[in-house]
Design a protein around this motif. Structure first.
Motif, PDB file in Angstrom:
ATOM      1  N   SER A 134     -11.474  -3.803 -10.837  1.00 27.52           N
ATOM      2  CA  SER A 134     -11.887  -2.583 -10.153  1.00 27.52           C
ATOM      3  C   SER A 134     -11.237  -2.490  -8.787  1.00 27.52           C
ATOM      4  CB  SER A 134     -13.407  -2.566  -9.975  1.00 27.52           C
ATOM      5  OG  SER A 134     -14.003  -2.239 -11.199  1.00 27.52           O
ATOM      6  N   TYR A 135     -10.949  -1.272  -8.376  1.00 28.40           N
ATOM      7  CA  TYR A 135     -10.346  -1.017  -7.072  1.00 28.40           C
ATOM      8  C   TYR A 135     -11.251  -0.113  -6.258  1.00 28.40           C
ATOM      9  CZ  TYR A 135      -6.048  -2.630  -9.301  1.00 28.40           C
ATOM     10  OH  TYR A 135      -5.111  -3.383  -9.956  1.00 28.40           O
ATOM     11  N   GLY A 136     -11.225  -0.296  -4.937  1.00 23.57           N
ATOM     12  CA  GLY A 136     -11.878   0.669  -4.061  1.00 23.57           C
ATOM     13  C   GLY A 136     -10.963   1.875  -3.920  1.00 23.57           C
ATOM     14  N   LEU A 137     -11.348   2.781  -3.058  1.00 25.35           N
ATOM     15  CA  LEU A 137     -10.528   3.975  -2.899  1.00 25.35           C
ATOM     16  C   LEU A 137      -9.327   3.663  -2.009  1.00 25.35           C
ATOM     17  CD1 LEU A 137     -10.207   6.880  -3.577  1.00 25.35           C
ATOM     18  CD2 LEU A 137     -11.698   7.463  -1.674  1.00 25.35           C
ATOM     19  N   GLU A 138      -8.236   3.248  -2.628  1.00 24.98           N
ATOM     20  CA  GLU A 138      -7.062   2.854  -1.857  1.00 24.98           C
ATOM     21  C   GLU A 138      -6.103   4.041  -1.754  1.00 24.98           C
ATOM     22  OE1 GLU A 138      -5.519  -0.863  -3.301  1.00 24.98           O
ATOM     23  OE2 GLU A 138      -7.545  -1.669  -3.543  1.00 24.98           O
ATOM     24  N   PRO A 139      -5.334   4.096  -0.624  1.00 22.89           N
ATOM     25  CA  PRO A 139      -4.451   5.252  -0.414  1.00 22.89           C
ATOM     26  C   PRO A 139      -3.509   5.531  -1.584  1.00 22.89           C
ATOM     27  CG  PRO A 139      -4.576   3.934   1.578  1.00 22.89           C
ATOM     28  CD  PRO A 139      -5.334   3.179   0.529  1.00 22.89           C
ATOM     29  N   TRP A 140      -2.955   4.491  -2.208  1.00 21.15           N
ATOM     30  CA  TRP A 140      -2.006   4.738  -3.303  1.00 21.15           C
ATOM     31  C   TRP A 140      -2.703   5.363  -4.505  1.00 21.15           C
ATOM     32  CZ3 TRP A 140      -2.759   2.195  -7.995  1.00 21.15           C
ATOM     33  CH2 TRP A 140      -3.554   1.038  -7.974  1.00 21.15           C
ATOM     34  N   ILE A 141      -3.982   5.058  -4.688  1.00 17.15           N
ATOM     35  CA  ILE A 141      -4.717   5.704  -5.789  1.00 17.15           C
ATOM     36  C   ILE A 141      -4.938   7.173  -5.441  1.00 17.15           C
ATOM     37  CG2 ILE A 141      -6.890   5.747  -7.096  1.00 17.15           C
ATOM     38  CD1 ILE A 141      -7.102   2.737  -6.722  1.00 17.15           C
ATOM     39  N   GLU A 142      -5.366   7.405  -4.203  1.00 22.82           N
ATOM     40  CA  GLU A 142      -5.598   8.793  -3.772  1.00 22.82           C
ATOM     41  C   GLU A 142      -4.343   9.648  -3.935  1.00 22.82           C
ATOM     42  OE1 GLU A 142      -8.619   9.600  -0.500  1.00 22.82           O
ATOM     43  OE2 GLU A 142      -7.470   7.890   0.267  1.00 22.82           O
ATOM     44  N   GLU A 143      -3.211   9.075  -3.521  1.00 27.27           N
ATOM     45  CA  GLU A 143      -1.950   9.838  -3.586  1.00 27.27           C
ATOM     46  C   GLU A 143      -1.543  10.125  -5.029  1.00 27.27           C
ATOM     47  OE1 GLU A 143      -0.737  11.303  -1.075  1.00 27.27           O
ATOM     48  OE2 GLU A 143      -2.247  10.302   0.161  1.00 27.27           O
ATOM     49  N   THR A 144      -1.635   9.093  -5.880  1.00 29.30           N
ATOM     50  CA  THR A 144      -1.232   9.267  -7.284  1.00 29.30           C
ATOM     51  C   THR A 144      -2.105  10.319  -7.960  1.00 29.30           C
ATOM     52  OG1 THR A 144      -0.677   6.913  -7.312  1.00 29.30           O
ATOM     53  CG2 THR A 144      -0.813   8.005  -9.457  1.00 29.30           C
ATOM     54  N   VAL A 145      -3.411  10.201  -7.755  1.00 29.88           N
ATOM     55  CA  VAL A 145      -4.338  11.142  -8.407  1.00 29.88           C
ATOM     56  C   VAL A 145      -4.118  12.556  -7.863  1.00 29.88           C
ATOM     57  CG1 VAL A 145      -6.770  11.694  -8.807  1.00 29.88           C
ATOM     58  CG2 VAL A 145      -6.015   9.314  -8.899  1.00 29.88           C
ATOM     59  N   SER A 146      -3.895  12.663  -6.556  1.00 33.40           N
ATOM     60  CA  SER A 146      -3.661  13.989  -5.955  1.00 33.40           C
ATOM     61  C   SER A 146      -2.426  14.665  -6.557  1.00 33.40           C
ATOM     62  CB  SER A 146      -3.455  13.873  -4.447  1.00 33.40           C
ATOM     63  OG  SER A 146      -4.635  13.466  -3.834  1.00 33.40           O
ATOM     64  N   ARG A 147      -1.430  13.855  -6.944  1.00 30.81           N
ATOM     65  CA  ARG A 147      -0.218  14.430  -7.561  1.00 30.81           C
ATOM     66  C   ARG A 147      -0.437  14.794  -9.027  1.00 30.81           C
ATOM     67  NH1 ARG A 147       2.446  10.113  -4.847  1.00 30.81           N
ATOM     68  NH2 ARG A 147       2.531   8.960  -6.817  1.00 30.81           N
ATOM     69  N   GLY A 148      -1.630  14.479  -9.543  1.00 30.63           N
ATOM     70  CA  GLY A 148      -1.920  14.786 -10.946  1.00 30.63           C
ATOM     71  C   GLY A 148      -1.335  13.752 -11.893  1.00 30.63           C
ATOM     72  N   GLU A 149      -1.053  12.541 -11.336  1.00 32.25           N
ATOM     73  CA  GLU A 149      -0.469  11.489 -12.181  1.00 32.25           C
ATOM     74  C   GLU A 149      -1.499  10.405 -12.478  1.00 32.25           C
ATOM     75  OE1 GLU A 149       2.890  10.201  -9.905  1.00 32.25           O
ATOM     76  OE2 GLU A 149       3.827  12.198 -10.006  1.00 32.25           O
ATOM     77  N   VAL A 150      -1.199   9.586 -13.488  1.00 33.07           N
ATOM     78  CA  VAL A 150      -2.135   8.545 -13.918  1.00 33.07           C
ATOM     79  C   VAL A 150      -1.999   7.314 -13.027  1.00 33.07           C
ATOM     80  CG1 VAL A 150      -2.856   7.074 -15.854  1.00 33.07           C
ATOM     81  CG2 VAL A 150      -1.878   9.349 -16.304  1.00 33.07           C
ATOM     82  N   PRO A 151      -3.061   6.898 -12.331  1.00 30.71           N
ATOM     83  CA  PRO A 151      -2.981   5.661 -11.544  1.00 30.71           C
ATOM     84  C   PRO A 151      -3.105   4.461 -12.488  1.00 30.71           C
ATOM     85  CG  PRO A 151      -5.175   6.609 -11.349  1.00 30.71           C
ATOM     86  CD  PRO A 151      -4.389   7.524 -12.254  1.00 30.71           C
TER      87      PRO A 151
END
Ligand code: OAD
Length: 244
Positions: A134-151
């Motif tokens: 499990s991951y916390g809310l990390e910037p790279w996850i936020e960015e990937t999800v915001s782009r509509g891509e699969v983290p």
């Protein structure tokens, strides 16, 4: 003449143990669309409950994140509404015991409420479907999800799933939510169509002496069971109570 708002005010003033159940309607004023209104998420072409089903997610996470990306961008920057702030104040005053929310937007937390049961989960944790990391809310996850891509998991490359409840999964904290409702003297539903179970069944656990209030823009299947129903904007109705 005694209006529903007067009755609501009376019930509110008498209540010492309020429990509130919130739905997507409390966050529309923050710019986050609800699901079933004409402007809701399910009104988008090709989007329906199936996209939020766990089996569909496992088979096609790309399809989910493509739709979820733009929504996530809105959620990320959204700020609590009058209703969220009102509920936080009621908790501070010791009148509100528990918020049970179907929302994954975290706005009750952002408003500072502490006793919140996020029964459909939240976006502060991301779980790998393969290795269970499990991951916390990390910037790279936020960015990937915001782009509509699969983290994906940095350990095993498995697909990350937000820590939210999809259709076909168990809700979180149901037992605690039922207990909260049982001990309430006033149960209020704010901004929910009350069509998704088990949450729609929660008001049914209230004490026989407890009151039941629904504040929602549109009619719900439980309107007939409520002591007070007001159809309108929840922020405006609560503002008229004049507590903040
Ligand atoms: P819905 O979209 O089903 O219902 C939101 C309700 O809020 C609608 O009846 C609107 O009329 C009302 N509404 C919108 N804006 C409002 C406002 N400003 N003031 C008052 N009422 C307002 O959303 P939920 O009931 O939260 O689950 O949906 C429940 C679940 O269905 C969600 O948690 C989600 C969804 O599928 C999953 O994805 C598992």
């Amino acid at each position: 003449m005694y209006t529903p708002l007067d009755t609501l005010m009376d019930l509110f003033q008498k209540s010492r143990s309020l429990v509130v159940i919130t739905g997507a309607g409390v966050s529309t004023k923050a710019g986050i669309p609800d699901f079933r209104s004409q402007t809701g998420v399910y009104a988008q072409e090709g989007v329906n409950e199936n996209l939020f089903h766990i089996e569909h997610f496992r088979q096609s996470p790309e399809a989910f994140y493509k739709v979820f990306g733009p929504l996530y961008q809105v959620i990320r920057s959204a700020q609590p509404t009058y209703t969220h702030r009102f509920l936080k104040r009621m908790e501070e005053l010791g009148r509100l015991k528990t918020i049970i929310t179907q929302n994954i937007d975290g706005l009750h937390h952002k408003a500072g409420s502490s006793n919140v049961i996020e029964i459909h989960g939240h976006l502060r944790q991301w779980d790998c479907l393969s290795c269970r990391n499990s991951y916390g809310l990390e910037p790279w996850i936020e960015e990937t999800v915001s782009r509509g891509e699969v983290p994906t998991c940095s350990g095993c490359q498995g697909v990350l799933k937000p820590h939210v409840v999809f259709f076909g999964e168990y809700v979180m904290g149901l037992e605690k939510a039922m207990q909260a409702v049982q001990t309430a003297d006033l149960v209020m539903v704010l901004g929910s169509s009350l069509v998704v179970y088990p949450v729609a069944g929660l008001p049914g656990y209230r004490d026989e002496n407890a009151y039941f209030v629904i504040l929602n823009k549109e009619p719900t299947p439980l309107d007939d069971e409520a002591d007070v129903v007001i159809h309108g904007d929840v922020d405006e109705i609560l503002q008229r109570l004049g507590f903040l």
